[in-house]
Design a protein around this motif. Structure first.
Motif, PDB file in Angstrom:
ATOM      1  N   VAL A   1      17.892  -9.235   1.864  1.00 58.23           N
ATOM      2  CA  VAL A   1      16.686  -9.244   1.045  1.00 58.23           C
ATOM      3  C   VAL A   1      16.236  -7.824   0.742  1.00 58.23           C
ATOM      4  O   VAL A   1      16.503  -6.903   1.512  1.00 58.23           O
ATOM      5  CB  VAL A   1      15.511  -9.994   1.719  1.00 58.23           C
ATOM      6  N   HIS A   2      15.543  -7.676  -0.381  1.00 59.19           N
ATOM      7  CA  HIS A   2      14.828  -6.446  -0.689  1.00 59.19           C
ATOM      8  C   HIS A   2      13.353  -6.756  -0.486  1.00 59.19           C
ATOM      9  O   HIS A   2      12.869  -7.793  -0.952  1.00 59.19           O
ATOM     10  CB  HIS A   2      15.078  -5.996  -2.115  1.00 59.19           C
ATOM     11  N   VAL A   3      12.651  -5.871   0.207  1.00 59.47           N
ATOM     12  CA  VAL A   3      11.235  -6.082   0.495  1.00 59.47           C
ATOM     13  C   VAL A   3      10.436  -4.923  -0.095  1.00 59.47           C
ATOM     14  O   VAL A   3      10.710  -3.760   0.199  1.00 59.47           O
ATOM     15  CB  VAL A   3      10.976  -6.193   2.017  1.00 59.47           C
ATOM     16  N   LEU A   4       9.454  -5.265  -0.916  1.00 58.40           N
ATOM     17  CA  LEU A   4       8.612  -4.292  -1.592  1.00 58.40           C
ATOM     18  C   LEU A   4       7.178  -4.455  -1.119  1.00 58.40           C
ATOM     19  O   LEU A   4       6.679  -5.577  -0.997  1.00 58.40           O
ATOM     20  CB  LEU A   4       8.661  -4.533  -3.108  1.00 58.40           C
ATOM     21  N   LYS A   5       6.502  -3.329  -0.884  1.00 60.72           N
ATOM     22  CA  LYS A   5       5.066  -3.342  -0.598  1.00 60.72           C
ATOM     23  C   LYS A   5       4.376  -2.631  -1.759  1.00 60.72           C
ATOM     24  O   LYS A   5       4.698  -1.485  -2.076  1.00 60.72           O
ATOM     25  CB  LYS A   5       4.770  -2.632   0.722  1.00 60.72           C
ATOM     26  N   TYR A   6       3.431  -3.319  -2.401  1.00 60.25           N
ATOM     27  CA  TYR A   6       2.741  -2.796  -3.581  1.00 60.25           C
ATOM     28  C   TYR A   6       1.263  -2.741  -3.245  1.00 60.25           C
ATOM     29  O   TYR A   6       0.635  -3.768  -2.994  1.00 60.25           O
ATOM     30  CB  TYR A   6       2.983  -3.753  -4.751  1.00 60.25           C
ATOM     31  N   GLU A   7       0.721  -1.502  -3.220  1.00 60.22           N
ATOM     32  CA  GLU A   7      -0.683  -1.384  -2.859  1.00 60.22           C
ATOM     33  C   GLU A   7      -1.314  -0.152  -3.491  1.00 60.22           C
ATOM     34  O   GLU A   7      -0.623   0.822  -3.800  1.00 60.22           O
ATOM     35  CB  GLU A   7      -0.860  -1.329  -1.344  1.00 60.22           C
ATOM     36  N   PHE A   8      -2.600  -0.234  -3.666  1.00 60.27           N
ATOM     37  CA  PHE A   8      -3.383   0.911  -4.102  1.00 60.27           C
ATOM     38  C   PHE A   8      -3.910   1.594  -2.851  1.00 60.27           C
ATOM     39  O   PHE A   8      -4.571   0.958  -2.032  1.00 60.27           O
ATOM     40  CB  PHE A   8      -4.520   0.460  -5.019  1.00 60.27           C
ATOM     41  N   ILE A   9      -3.600   2.871  -2.696  1.00 61.63           N
ATOM     42  CA  ILE A   9      -3.904   3.542  -1.425  1.00 61.63           C
ATOM     43  C   ILE A   9      -5.198   4.340  -1.443  1.00 61.63           C
ATOM     44  O   ILE A   9      -5.595   4.882  -0.414  1.00 61.63           O
ATOM     45  CB  ILE A   9      -2.731   4.443  -0.981  1.00 61.63           C
ATOM     46  N   ASN A  10      -5.885   4.404  -2.580  1.00 65.15           N
ATOM     47  CA  ASN A  10      -7.130   5.162  -2.638  1.00 65.15           C
ATOM     48  C   ASN A  10      -8.350   4.268  -2.852  1.00 65.15           C
ATOM     49  O   ASN A  10      -9.363   4.715  -3.357  1.00 65.15           O
ATOM     50  CB  ASN A  10      -7.047   6.235  -3.728  1.00 65.15           C
ATOM     51  N   GLN A  11      -8.249   3.005  -2.463  1.00 65.98           N
ATOM     52  CA  GLN A  11      -9.376   2.081  -2.574  1.00 65.98           C
ATOM     53  C   GLN A  11      -9.979   1.838  -1.192  1.00 65.98           C
ATOM     54  O   GLN A  11      -9.273   1.864  -0.182  1.00 65.98           O
ATOM     55  CB  GLN A  11      -8.925   0.764  -3.204  1.00 65.98           C
ATOM     56  N   GLN A  12     -11.256   1.595  -1.170  1.00 66.28           N
ATOM     57  CA  GLN A  12     -11.995   1.421   0.080  1.00 66.28           C
ATOM     58  C   GLN A  12     -12.012  -0.050   0.525  1.00 66.28           C
ATOM     59  O   GLN A  12     -11.677  -0.941  -0.232  1.00 66.28           O
ATOM     60  CB  GLN A  12     -13.438   1.907  -0.110  1.00 66.28           C
ATOM     61  N   ASN A  13     -12.433  -0.263   1.741  1.00 67.64           N
ATOM     62  CA  ASN A  13     -12.719  -1.602   2.282  1.00 67.64           C
ATOM     63  C   ASN A  13     -11.504  -2.511   2.355  1.00 67.64           C
ATOM     64  O   ASN A  13     -11.565  -3.673   1.978  1.00 67.64           O
ATOM     65  CB  ASN A  13     -13.843  -2.287   1.494  1.00 67.64           C
ATOM     66  N   HIS A  14     -10.399  -2.011   2.841  1.00 69.16           N
ATOM     67  CA  HIS A  14      -9.215  -2.826   3.118  1.00 69.16           C
ATOM     68  C   HIS A  14      -8.770  -3.657   1.918  1.00 69.16           C
ATOM     69  O   HIS A  14      -8.734  -4.892   1.984  1.00 69.16           O
ATOM     70  CB  HIS A  14      -9.457  -3.762   4.305  1.00 69.16           C
ATOM     71  N   PRO A  15      -8.410  -3.033   0.806  1.00 64.28           N
ATOM     72  CA  PRO A  15      -7.982  -3.823  -0.352  1.00 64.28           C
ATOM     73  C   PRO A  15      -6.707  -4.607  -0.033  1.00 64.28           C
ATOM     74  O   PRO A  15      -5.871  -4.151   0.760  1.00 64.28           O
ATOM     75  CB  PRO A  15      -7.714  -2.767  -1.431  1.00 64.28           C
ATOM     76  N   PRO A  16      -6.558  -5.775  -0.637  1.00 65.61           N
ATOM     77  CA  PRO A  16      -5.334  -6.538  -0.405  1.00 65.61           C
ATOM     78  C   PRO A  16      -4.139  -5.812  -1.011  1.00 65.61           C
ATOM     79  O   PRO A  16      -4.294  -4.980  -1.906  1.00 65.61           O
ATOM     80  CB  PRO A  16      -5.593  -7.859  -1.127  1.00 65.61           C
ATOM     81  N   PHE A  17      -2.961  -6.152  -0.507  1.00 68.68           N
ATOM     82  CA  PHE A  17      -1.735  -5.609  -1.070  1.00 68.68           C
ATOM     83  C   PHE A  17      -0.719  -6.728  -1.214  1.00 68.68           C
ATOM     84  O   PHE A  17      -0.886  -7.813  -0.666  1.00 68.68           O
ATOM     85  CB  PHE A  17      -1.192  -4.437  -0.246  1.00 68.68           C
ATOM     86  N   VAL A  18       0.326  -6.446  -1.977  1.00 66.39           N
ATOM     87  CA  VAL A  18       1.368  -7.433  -2.248  1.00 66.39           C
ATOM     88  C   VAL A  18       2.627  -7.041  -1.494  1.00 66.39           C
ATOM     89  O   VAL A  18       3.001  -5.868  -1.463  1.00 66.39           O
ATOM     90  CB  VAL A  18       1.684  -7.499  -3.763  1.00 66.39           C
ATOM     91  N   VAL A  19       3.273  -8.035  -0.920  1.00 67.39           N
ATOM     92  CA  VAL A  19       4.626  -7.876  -0.399  1.00 67.39           C
ATOM     93  C   VAL A  19       5.500  -8.858  -1.169  1.00 67.39           C
ATOM     94  O   VAL A  19       5.156 -10.038  -1.281  1.00 67.39           O
ATOM     95  CB  VAL A  19       4.713  -8.154   1.117  1.00 67.39           C
ATOM     96  N   ALA A  20       6.584  -8.352  -1.732  1.00 69.10           N
ATOM     97  CA  ALA A  20       7.528  -9.202  -2.457  1.00 69.10           C
ATOM     98  C   ALA A  20       8.875  -9.130  -1.756  1.00 69.10           C
ATOM     99  O   ALA A  20       9.342  -8.048  -1.402  1.00 69.10           O
ATOM    100  CB  ALA A  20       7.655  -8.733  -3.899  1.00 69.10           C
ATOM    101  N   ILE A  21       9.466 -10.298  -1.534  1.00 68.69           N
ATOM    102  CA  ILE A  21      10.760 -10.407  -0.857  1.00 68.69           C
ATOM    103  C   ILE A  21      11.722 -11.061  -1.836  1.00 68.69           C
ATOM    104  O   ILE A  21      11.545 -12.222  -2.200  1.00 68.69           O
ATOM    105  CB  ILE A  21      10.651 -11.273   0.418  1.00 68.69           C
ATOM    106  N   GLU A  22      12.727 -10.327  -2.258  1.00 66.01           N
ATOM    107  CA  GLU A  22      13.732 -10.847  -3.183  1.00 66.01           C
ATOM    108  C   GLU A  22      15.025 -11.103  -2.415  1.00 66.01           C
ATOM    109  O   GLU A  22      15.544 -10.207  -1.753  1.00 66.01           O
ATOM    110  CB  GLU A  22      13.994  -9.856  -4.316  1.00 66.01           C
ATOM    111  N   LYS A  23      15.530 -12.317  -2.517  1.00 59.27           N
ATOM    112  CA  LYS A  23      16.749 -12.684  -1.787  1.00 59.27           C
ATOM    113  C   LYS A  23      17.976 -12.202  -2.565  1.00 59.27           C
ATOM    114  O   LYS A  23      18.164 -12.536  -3.741  1.00 59.27           O
ATOM    115  CB  LYS A  23      16.820 -14.196  -1.579  1.00 59.27           C
ATOM    116  N   MET A  24      18.813 -11.409  -1.904  1.00 61.61           N
ATOM    117  CA  MET A  24      19.993 -10.828  -2.541  1.00 61.61           C
ATOM    118  C   MET A  24      21.258 -11.650  -2.277  1.00 61.61           C
ATOM    119  O   MET A  24      22.166 -11.668  -3.078  1.00 61.61           O
ATOM    120  CB  MET A  24      20.197  -9.392  -2.040  1.00 61.61           C
TER     121      MET A  24
END
Length: 188
Positions: A161-184
Protein backbone atom coordinates in the motif's frame (compact mmCIF):
# COMPACT_ATOMS: atom_id res chain seq x y z
CA UNK A 1 -7.57 28.38 -3.60
CA UNK A 2 -5.63 25.56 -5.18
CA UNK A 3 -5.10 23.50 -2.02
CA UNK A 4 -8.28 21.62 -1.28
CA UNK A 5 -9.65 21.70 2.22
CA UNK A 6 -9.89 18.38 4.02
CA UNK A 7 -13.47 17.37 3.19
CA UNK A 8 -13.38 18.38 -0.50
CA UNK A 9 -10.09 16.48 -0.81
CA UNK A 10 -11.79 13.35 0.55
CA UNK A 11 -14.42 13.66 -2.20
CA UNK A 12 -11.71 14.11 -4.84
CA UNK A 13 -9.99 10.92 -3.67
CA UNK A 14 -13.23 8.95 -3.62
CA UNK A 15 -14.28 10.20 -7.06
CA UNK A 16 -10.95 9.00 -8.46
CA UNK A 17 -11.50 5.45 -7.16
CA UNK A 18 -15.24 4.75 -7.30
CA UNK A 19 -17.21 3.93 -10.44
CA UNK A 20 -20.86 3.09 -11.08
CA UNK A 21 -21.59 -0.50 -10.07
CA UNK A 22 -18.84 -0.65 -7.41
CA UNK A 23 -19.20 -1.84 -3.84
CA UNK A 24 -17.98 0.63 -1.19
CA UNK A 25 -18.01 1.10 2.58
CA UNK A 26 -18.81 4.06 4.79
CA UNK A 27 -17.30 2.80 8.03
CA UNK A 28 -18.68 5.66 10.14
CA UNK A 29 -22.03 6.72 8.70
CA UNK A 30 -22.57 9.60 11.12
CA UNK A 31 -25.13 11.96 9.64
CA UNK A 32 -25.04 10.22 6.25
CA UNK A 33 -23.19 12.77 4.14
CA UNK A 34 -20.51 10.34 2.91
CA UNK A 35 -23.04 7.53 2.53
CA UNK A 36 -25.12 9.68 0.18
CA UNK A 37 -22.05 10.84 -1.74
CA UNK A 38 -20.90 7.23 -2.19
CA UNK A 39 -24.40 6.13 -3.25
CA UNK A 40 -24.40 8.78 -5.95
CA UNK A 41 -20.97 7.59 -7.14
CA UNK A 42 -21.87 3.87 -7.32
CA UNK A 43 -25.33 4.53 -8.72
CA UNK A 44 -28.26 2.15 -8.70
CA UNK A 45 -26.08 -0.74 -9.92
CA UNK A 46 -23.62 -0.36 -7.03
CA UNK A 47 -23.77 -0.97 -3.30
CA UNK A 48 -22.85 1.09 -0.25
CA UNK A 49 -22.49 -0.53 3.14
CA UNK A 50 -22.75 2.10 5.89
CA UNK A 51 -21.92 1.33 9.53
CA UNK A 52 -22.51 3.17 12.77
CA UNK A 53 -23.03 2.11 16.38
CA UNK A 54 -25.50 4.86 17.23
CA UNK A 55 -29.18 4.56 16.41
CA UNK A 56 -29.50 8.30 15.77
CA UNK A 57 -26.73 8.06 13.15
CA UNK A 58 -28.52 5.18 11.44
CA UNK A 59 -31.77 7.16 11.35
CA UNK A 60 -30.03 10.32 10.08
CA UNK A 61 -28.25 8.34 7.36
CA UNK A 62 -31.43 6.65 6.17
CA UNK A 63 -33.24 9.98 6.11
CA UNK A 64 -30.41 11.68 4.17
CA UNK A 65 -30.27 8.86 1.60
CA UNK A 66 -33.82 9.55 0.46
CA UNK A 67 -34.24 8.10 -3.04
CA UNK A 68 -30.76 6.54 -2.89
CA UNK A 69 -31.74 3.99 -0.20
CA UNK A 70 -32.01 1.21 -2.81
CA UNK A 71 -28.25 1.05 -3.27
CA UNK A 72 -27.33 1.34 0.42
CA UNK A 73 -27.43 -1.05 3.33
CA UNK A 74 -27.25 0.83 6.63
CA UNK A 75 -26.05 -1.33 9.50
CA UNK A 76 -26.15 -0.52 13.21
CA UNK A 77 -22.94 -2.24 14.25
CA UNK A 78 -19.29 -1.45 14.83
CA UNK A 79 -17.01 -0.93 11.84
CA UNK A 80 -14.70 -3.63 13.17
CA UNK A 81 -17.36 -6.09 11.96
CA UNK A 82 -17.31 -4.96 8.31
CA UNK A 83 -16.09 -8.33 7.04
CA UNK A 84 -19.07 -10.05 8.71
CA UNK A 85 -21.39 -8.10 6.40
CA UNK A 86 -19.34 -7.33 3.30
CA UNK A 87 -17.92 -10.18 1.24
CA UNK A 88 -17.58 -8.51 -2.18
CA UNK A 89 -14.44 -6.74 -3.29
CA UNK A 90 -14.66 -3.01 -2.54
CA UNK A 91 -13.20 -0.09 -4.47
CA UNK A 92 -13.21 2.34 -1.53
CA UNK A 93 -13.91 2.87 2.15
CA UNK A 94 -14.24 6.11 4.08
CA UNK A 95 -13.88 6.76 7.81
CA UNK A 96 -14.54 9.90 9.88
CA UNK A 97 -12.86 9.25 13.19
CA UNK A 98 -13.98 10.92 16.40
CA UNK A 99 -17.57 11.44 17.55
CA UNK A 100 -20.92 12.05 15.93
CA UNK A 101 -21.44 15.82 15.59
CA UNK A 102 -24.34 17.01 17.70
CA UNK A 103 -24.45 13.79 19.74
CA UNK A 104 -22.85 12.33 22.86
CA UNK A 105 -19.15 13.24 22.69
CA UNK A 106 -18.24 10.37 24.99
CA UNK A 107 -19.07 7.89 22.22
CA UNK A 108 -15.94 7.96 20.06
CA UNK A 109 -14.12 5.73 17.64
CA UNK A 110 -11.40 3.68 19.31
CA UNK A 111 -7.94 2.69 18.09
CA UNK A 112 -8.37 -1.08 18.33
CA UNK A 113 -11.69 -1.25 16.47
CA UNK A 114 -10.60 1.31 13.89
CA UNK A 115 -7.41 -0.62 13.11
CA UNK A 116 -9.40 -3.86 12.94
CA UNK A 117 -11.83 -2.19 10.50
CA UNK A 118 -8.99 -0.86 8.34
CA UNK A 119 -7.40 -4.32 8.24
CA UNK A 120 -10.73 -5.82 7.16
CA UNK A 121 -11.16 -3.18 4.47
CA UNK A 122 -7.63 -3.79 3.21
CA UNK A 123 -8.49 -7.48 2.78
CA UNK A 124 -11.62 -6.56 0.78
CA UNK A 125 -10.04 -3.71 -1.18
CA UNK A 126 -9.28 -4.21 -4.85
CA UNK A 127 -5.87 -3.32 -6.23
CA UNK A 128 -6.02 0.38 -7.06
CA UNK A 129 -8.74 0.94 -4.45
CA UNK A 130 -8.51 3.47 -1.67
CA UNK A 131 -9.34 3.85 2.02
CA UNK A 132 -9.76 7.45 3.14
CA UNK A 133 -9.73 8.46 6.79
CA UNK A 134 -10.57 11.87 8.19
CA UNK A 135 -8.85 11.97 11.56
CA UNK A 136 -10.51 14.30 14.05
CA UNK A 137 -8.25 14.27 17.09
CA UNK A 138 -9.04 17.38 19.12
CA UNK A 139 -11.38 15.61 21.54
CA UNK A 140 -10.62 13.52 24.62
CA UNK A 141 -9.15 10.21 23.41
CA UNK A 142 -8.59 11.53 19.90
CA UNK A 143 -4.84 11.82 20.37
CA UNK A 144 -4.63 8.19 21.48
CA UNK A 145 -6.47 6.97 18.38
CA UNK A 146 -4.45 9.27 16.12
CA UNK A 147 -1.13 8.01 17.46
CA UNK A 148 -2.11 4.33 17.36
CA UNK A 149 -3.44 4.73 13.82
CA UNK A 150 -0.29 6.42 12.54
CA UNK A 151 1.93 3.85 14.28
CA UNK A 152 -0.05 1.04 12.63
CA UNK A 153 -0.05 2.61 9.17
CA UNK A 154 3.71 3.12 9.24
CA UNK A 155 4.16 -0.65 9.57
CA UNK A 156 2.30 -1.43 6.33
CA UNK A 157 4.70 -2.54 3.56
CA UNK A 158 5.07 0.09 0.84
CA UNK A 159 5.00 -2.62 -1.80
CA UNK A 160 1.46 -3.48 -0.58
CA UNK A 161 0.00 0.00 0.00
CA UNK A 162 0.89 3.65 -0.40
CA UNK A 163 -0.11 5.76 2.60
CA UNK A 164 -0.52 9.53 2.35
CA UNK A 165 -1.07 12.03 5.16
CA UNK A 166 -2.65 15.31 4.00
CA UNK A 167 -2.86 18.11 6.52
CA UNK A 168 -2.62 21.83 7.00
CA UNK A 169 0.16 22.43 9.50
CA UNK A 170 -0.39 26.11 10.31
CA UNK A 171 -3.96 25.88 11.63
CA UNK A 172 -4.88 26.07 15.30
CA UNK A 173 -7.01 23.83 17.53
CA UNK A 174 -6.12 20.36 16.26
CA UNK A 175 -7.47 20.56 12.70
CA UNK A 176 -8.50 17.25 11.17
CA UNK A 177 -6.26 15.62 8.59
CA UNK A 178 -6.70 13.01 5.88
CA UNK A 179 -4.95 9.68 5.58
CA UNK A 180 -5.35 7.90 2.25
CA UNK A 181 -4.33 4.27 1.76
CA UNK A 182 -4.05 3.07 -1.84
CA UNK A 183 -3.71 -0.68 -2.37
CA UNK A 184 -0.91 -1.49 -4.82
CA UNK A 185 -1.08 -5.30 -4.75
CA UNK A 186 -2.51 -8.16 -2.73
CA UNK A 187 -0.49 -9.13 0.31
CA UNK A 188 0.70 -12.71 -0.05
Amino acid sequence: MKLERVLPYVKTLLKSSVSPGDTVVDATAGNGHDTLFLAQLVGLTGKVYAFDVQEEAIEATRLRLGEWQECATVIQDGHEKITQYVTNEISAAVFNLGYLPGADHSIITKPNTTIQAITGCLDLLKVGGIIVLVVYHGHEGGDVERDALLDYLQTLPQSFVHVLKYEFINQQNHPPFVVAIEKMKHLT
